[in-house]
Design an enzyme around this catalytic site. Structure first.
Site, PDB file in Angstrom:
ATOM      1  N   GLU A 102       0.853  -1.204   0.000  1.00 43.76           N
ATOM      2  CA  GLU A 102       0.000   0.000   0.000  1.00 43.76           C
ATOM      3  C   GLU A 102       0.886   1.250   0.000  1.00 43.76           C
ATOM      4  O   GLU A 102       2.014   1.214   0.485  1.00 43.76           O
ATOM      5  CB  GLU A 102      -0.874  -0.090   1.263  1.00 43.76           C
ATOM      6  CG  GLU A 102      -1.696   1.098   1.648  1.00 43.76           C
ATOM      7  CD  GLU A 102      -2.876   1.372   0.724  1.00 43.76           C
ATOM      8  OE1 GLU A 102      -2.625   1.692  -0.448  1.00 43.76           O
ATOM      9  OE2 GLU A 102      -4.018   1.288   1.189  1.00 43.76           O
ATOM     10  N   ASP A 106      -3.433   6.060   6.454  1.00 45.33           N
ATOM     11  CA  ASP A 106      -3.792   7.329   7.095  1.00 45.33           C
ATOM     12  C   ASP A 106      -4.714   6.995   8.275  1.00 45.33           C
ATOM     13  O   ASP A 106      -4.233   6.698   9.365  1.00 45.33           O
ATOM     14  CB  ASP A 106      -4.452   8.203   6.017  1.00 45.33           C
ATOM     15  CG  ASP A 106      -4.768   9.610   6.465  1.00 45.33           C
ATOM     16  OD1 ASP A 106      -3.927  10.217   7.122  1.00 45.33           O
ATOM     17  OD2 ASP A 106      -5.849  10.123   6.151  1.00 45.33           O
ATOM     18  N   PHE A 155      -0.328  16.294   4.625  1.00 47.16           N
ATOM     19  CA  PHE A 155      -0.674  15.786   3.300  1.00 47.16           C
ATOM     20  C   PHE A 155       0.533  15.772   2.375  1.00 47.16           C
ATOM     21  O   PHE A 155       1.204  16.787   2.192  1.00 47.16           O
ATOM     22  CB  PHE A 155      -1.798  16.632   2.690  1.00 47.16           C
ATOM     23  CG  PHE A 155      -2.417  15.968   1.501  1.00 47.16           C
ATOM     24  CD1 PHE A 155      -3.397  15.005   1.654  1.00 47.16           C
ATOM     25  CD2 PHE A 155      -1.995  16.293   0.219  1.00 47.16           C
ATOM     26  CE1 PHE A 155      -3.956  14.358   0.544  1.00 47.16           C
ATOM     27  CE2 PHE A 155      -2.542  15.662  -0.897  1.00 47.16           C
ATOM     28  CZ  PHE A 155      -3.524  14.693  -0.727  1.00 47.16           C
ATOM     29  N   ARG A 168       1.242  12.297  -9.041  1.00 41.60           N
ATOM     30  CA  ARG A 168       1.655  10.888  -8.921  1.00 41.60           C
ATOM     31  C   ARG A 168       2.997  10.612  -9.592  1.00 41.60           C
ATOM     32  O   ARG A 168       3.754   9.753  -9.165  1.00 41.60           O
ATOM     33  CB  ARG A 168       0.629   9.962  -9.590  1.00 41.60           C
ATOM     34  CG  ARG A 168      -0.726   9.907  -8.917  1.00 41.60           C
ATOM     35  CD  ARG A 168      -1.505   8.696  -9.433  1.00 41.60           C
ATOM     36  NE  ARG A 168      -2.929   8.800  -9.155  1.00 41.60           N
ATOM     37  CZ  ARG A 168      -3.492   8.518  -7.989  1.00 41.60           C
ATOM     38  NH1 ARG A 168      -2.738   8.131  -6.978  1.00 41.60           N
ATOM     39  NH2 ARG A 168      -4.787   8.623  -7.816  1.00 41.60           N
TER      40      ARG A 168
HETATM   41  P1  IMP Z   1      -7.111   5.702   4.894  1.00 41.48           P
HETATM   42  O1  IMP Z   1      -8.209   4.777   4.421  1.00 41.48           O
HETATM   43  O2  IMP Z   1      -7.653   6.853   5.677  1.00 41.48           O
HETATM   44  O3  IMP Z   1      -5.988   5.009   5.606  1.00 41.48           O
HETATM   45  O4  IMP Z   1      -6.533   6.394   3.624  1.00 41.48           O
HETATM   46  C1  IMP Z   1      -5.907   5.684   2.663  1.00 41.48           C
HETATM   47  C2  IMP Z   1      -5.951   6.412   1.335  1.00 41.48           C
HETATM   48  O5  IMP Z   1      -6.133   7.845   1.462  1.00 41.48           O
HETATM   49  C3  IMP Z   1      -4.612   6.233   0.679  1.00 41.48           C
HETATM   50  O6  IMP Z   1      -4.544   5.015  -0.038  1.00 41.48           O
HETATM   51  C4  IMP Z   1      -4.522   7.474  -0.188  1.00 41.48           C
HETATM   52  O7  IMP Z   1      -5.183   7.248  -1.405  1.00 41.48           O
HETATM   53  C5  IMP Z   1      -5.269   8.533   0.585  1.00 41.48           C
HETATM   54  N1  IMP Z   1      -4.345   9.393   1.364  1.00 41.48           N
HETATM   55  C6  IMP Z   1      -4.225   9.455   2.705  1.00 41.48           C
HETATM   56  N2  IMP Z   1      -3.295  10.342   3.071  1.00 41.48           N
HETATM   57  C7  IMP Z   1      -2.805  10.863   1.917  1.00 41.48           C
HETATM   58  C8  IMP Z   1      -1.776  11.845   1.636  1.00 41.48           C
HETATM   59  O8  IMP Z   1      -1.110  12.420   2.518  1.00 41.48           O
HETATM   60  N3  IMP Z   1      -1.552  12.093   0.325  1.00 41.48           N
HETATM   61  C9  IMP Z   1      -2.232  11.491  -0.690  1.00 41.48           C
HETATM   62  N4  IMP Z   1      -3.178  10.571  -0.469  1.00 41.48           N
HETATM   63  C10 IMP Z   1      -3.473  10.253   0.834  1.00 41.48           C
END
Ligand code: IMP
Length: 185
Positions: A102, A106, A155, A168
């Site tokens: 992954e 977050d 972020f 990306r």
């Molecule tokens: P989670 O489900 O909250 O853990 O978030 C996971 C998804 O959120 C990741 O696979 C990313 O697509 C997006 N994401 C979370 N933090 C960031 C960041 O700092 N930059 C870009 N995408 C993020």
């Protein structure tokens, strides 16, 4: 590396390409030595993971199989915290060691959903490799086994991660300038 603008936001250099690649190599060596008995199936999480998946698997010096899932979390009045699967967990993970790859954990919501979907397919074992991990943002009990970098709740973009579709392709990681100025990163 200098400040860049994506859409209307400024991002500043955060982690250099050479530092990322060095860490990716270290993770690959660790994975290689942990899976001596049986190679894992690498389950890459698209889209943000595409660069990390490619770089990490190419440094694992054993014949691993690489497959993908694609999902997105969405929120709405009737579907808060739900996951939309564009590519679901393949059946071939059954009775196999699975290494999930992954880009970032977050809140852990996406990974929590993926682990539940994996459980249904009854793999032999599941481990998680994530390039980035934000422990302060975590809301679900996810414990990654391999972490590239633990970072603050800020972020970031680049190396596969995007801001609203952009960033990306950047070979290094950048962080939102205003979060640096606010002392968050
Ligand atoms: P989670 O489900 O909250 O853990 O978030 C996971 C998804 O959120 C990741 O696979 C990313 O697509 C997006 N994401 C979370 N933090 C960031 C960041 O700092 N930059 C870009 N995408 C993020």
């Amino acid at each position: 590396m200098s400040t860049i603008t994506l859409h209307n936001k400024s991002f500043v250099p955060y982690i250099k390409e050479e530092t990322i690649l060095k860490r990716v190599k270290e993770l690959a060596k660790q994975i290689e030595s942990d899976y001596k008995q049986e190679s894992p199936i690498c389950l890459g999480v698209l889209t943000g993971g595409y660069v990390f998946i490619a770089d990490l698997t190419r440094k694992i010096n054993t014949p691993v199989q690489v497959v993908f899932v694609k999902m997105s979390s969405y929120s709405g009045t009737q579907s808060v915290g739900s996951i939309d699967w564009q590519l679901s967990v393949p059946d071939l993970v059954t009775n196999k060691h699975v290494l999930v790859i992954e880009d970032i954990i977050d809140t852990g919501l996406s990974m929590q959903h993926l682990l539940l979907a994996l459980e249904v397919k009854k793999p032999k074992s599941v481990k998680i490799a994530t390039l980035l991990y934000k422990p302060d943002a975590l809301q679900y009990p996810i414990k990654p086994d391999y972490v590239g970098f633990s970072i603050p709740k800020a972020f970031v973009v680049g190396y596969g991660l995007d801001y609203d579709g952009l960033g990306r392709h950047l070979p290094e990681l950048y962080v939102l300038q205003k979060e640096v100025e606010a002392g968050k990163a």
